[in-house]
Design an enzyme around this catalytic site. Structure first.
Site, PDB file in Angstrom:
ATOM      1  N   ARG A  64     -93.125 132.344 -91.831  1.00  0.00           N
ATOM      2  CA  ARG A  64     -93.034 132.397 -93.296  1.00  0.00           C
ATOM      3  C   ARG A  64     -94.175 131.587 -93.937  1.00  0.00           C
ATOM      4  NH1 ARG A  64     -89.401 133.497 -97.229  1.00  0.00           N
ATOM      5  NH2 ARG A  64     -87.931 134.181 -95.667  1.00  0.00           N
ATOM      6  N   ARG A  90     -88.410 138.284-101.948  1.00  0.00           N
ATOM      7  CA  ARG A  90     -88.766 137.296-100.925  1.00  0.00           C
ATOM      8  C   ARG A  90     -88.727 135.904-101.527  1.00  0.00           C
ATOM      9  NH1 ARG A  90     -88.660 139.557 -95.918  1.00  0.00           N
ATOM     10  NH2 ARG A  90     -89.508 141.640 -96.082  1.00  0.00           N
ATOM     11  N   ILE A  91     -88.273 134.975-100.724  1.00  0.00           N
ATOM     12  CA  ILE A  91     -88.301 133.575-101.146  1.00  0.00           C
ATOM     13  C   ILE A  91     -89.668 133.016-100.759  1.00  0.00           C
ATOM     14  CG2 ILE A  91     -87.224 131.313-100.858  1.00  0.00           C
ATOM     15  CD1 ILE A  91     -85.444 133.512-102.111  1.00  0.00           C
ATOM     16  N   HIS A 108     -83.230 137.570-112.824  1.00  0.00           N
ATOM     17  CA  HIS A 108     -82.123 137.771-111.877  1.00  0.00           C
ATOM     18  C   HIS A 108     -80.979 138.487-112.593  1.00  0.00           C
ATOM     19  CE1 HIS A 108     -79.652 137.111-108.390  1.00  0.00           C
ATOM     20  NE2 HIS A 108     -78.686 136.677-109.186  1.00  0.00           N
ATOM     21  N   ALA A 141     -88.523 126.838-104.962  1.00  0.00           N
ATOM     22  CA  ALA A 141     -88.465 127.398-103.600  1.00  0.00           C
ATOM     23  C   ALA A 141     -87.046 127.742-103.154  1.00  0.00           C
ATOM     24  CB  ALA A 141     -89.112 126.424-102.613  1.00  0.00           C
ATOM     25  N   GLY A 142     -86.071 127.598-104.045  1.00  0.00           N
ATOM     26  CA  GLY A 142     -84.696 127.928-103.675  1.00  0.00           C
ATOM     27  C   GLY A 142     -84.398 129.403-103.919  1.00  0.00           C
TER      28      GLY A 142
HETATM   29  C1  GRF Z   1     -83.912 143.570-111.144  1.00  0.00           C
HETATM   30  O1  GRF Z   1     -82.574 143.624-111.561  1.00  0.00           O
HETATM   31  C2  GRF Z   1     -84.225 142.231-110.550  1.00  0.00           C
HETATM   32  O2  GRF Z   1     -83.697 141.169-111.228  1.00  0.00           O
HETATM   33  C3  GRF Z   1     -83.567 142.400-109.213  1.00  0.00           C
HETATM   34  O3  GRF Z   1     -83.968 143.676-108.801  1.00  0.00           O
HETATM   35  C4  GRF Z   1     -84.151 144.476-109.955  1.00  0.00           C
HETATM   36  C5  GRF Z   1     -85.570 144.997-109.928  1.00  0.00           C
HETATM   37  O4  GRF Z   1     -85.615 146.281-110.409  1.00  0.00           O
HETATM   38  N1  GRF Z   1     -83.858 141.339-108.312  1.00  0.00           N
HETATM   39  P1  GRF Z   1     -87.025 147.011-110.607  1.00  0.00           P
HETATM   40  O5  GRF Z   1     -87.760 146.963-109.288  1.00  0.00           O
HETATM   41  O6  GRF Z   1     -87.750 146.309-111.708  1.00  0.00           O
HETATM   42  O7  GRF Z   1     -86.634 148.405-110.989  1.00  0.00           O
END
Ligand code: GRF
Length: 190
Positions: A64, A90-91, A108, A141-142
């Site tokens: 990573r 990916r983190i 999110h 980084a979380g």
């Molecule tokens: C969004 O809801 C994002 O927050 C989540 O995946 C979705 C991405 O959708 N992690 P897109 O690739 O922009 O259509």
């Protein structure tokens, strides 16, 4: 303001940012769009808009840390002021956060700190909450951690599928992402 956007999937939120820039609603330059996989459809959207693209495929690196160092090097080459994780699954780790910490924006599809991780919509449905939503935050980084900038609630409808709920959340997510970027451009956040 120059930004780099990172995607892993369809890139519909990226498309909303591209559209807002093209419509003159958002005064920034998308210097490049990068992905961790060559088949991310978001890359196609970027190419169609004449934006530079790059791939730093996670599978091509032994550790990573090596992948993270290469991602950092490539992104830094575009000299972005802000890096946006828009469905980037990916983190990132130490090097990336040392370089872009405090200016790495993530969206999110849940009301953090509830339901972090790759299945925020599914997990909210499985728990049986009546209200979920989306969060825009500075990422560290979380897993979906870091200071929250904006959130908006979305009520869950009876019997709603994960897919239908995610689509409704994404409508709100796009609006919040664009308004947050707009606030950053106007120097209210950086
Ligand atoms: C969004 O809801 C994002 O927050 C989540 O995946 C979705 C991405 O959708 N992690 P897109 O690739 O922009 O259509």
């Amino acid at each position: 303001m120059r930004i780099v956007v990172l995607v892993s999937g369809s890139g519909s939120n990226l498309q909303a940012v591209i559209d807002a820039v093209q419509a003159g609603e958002l005064d920034l330059e998308i210097a490049a769009v990068g992905a961790d996989r060559a088949d991310a459809y978001g890359l196609e959207r970027a190419r169609a808009a004449g934006i530079d693209t790059f791939v730093v495929d996670f599978r091509g690196y032994g550790t990573r840390a090596e992948w993270d160092a290469e991602l950092t090097r490539v992104v830094a080459g575009y000299e972005p002021e802000v890096v946006v994780s828009s469905g980037f699954m990916r983190i990132v780790s130490a090097r990336f956060i040392e370089t872009f910490g405090g200016r790495y924006l993530n969206t999110h599809p849940a009301l953090l700190p509830a339901f972090p991780g790759a299945h925020g919509v599914r997990d909210a449905l499985a728990y049986g909450v009546k209200v979920t939503g989306c969060t825009v935050h500075w990422a560290d980084a979380g897993v979906d951690t870091g200071p929250i900038i904006a959130q908006e609630a979305v009520a869950i409808e009876d019997g709603e599928t994960e897919e239908a709920l995610h689509e409704r959340i994404k409508l709100v997510e796009r609006r919040l992402l664009i308004s947050t970027l707009s606030d950053i451009v106007q120097s209210r956040l950086l």
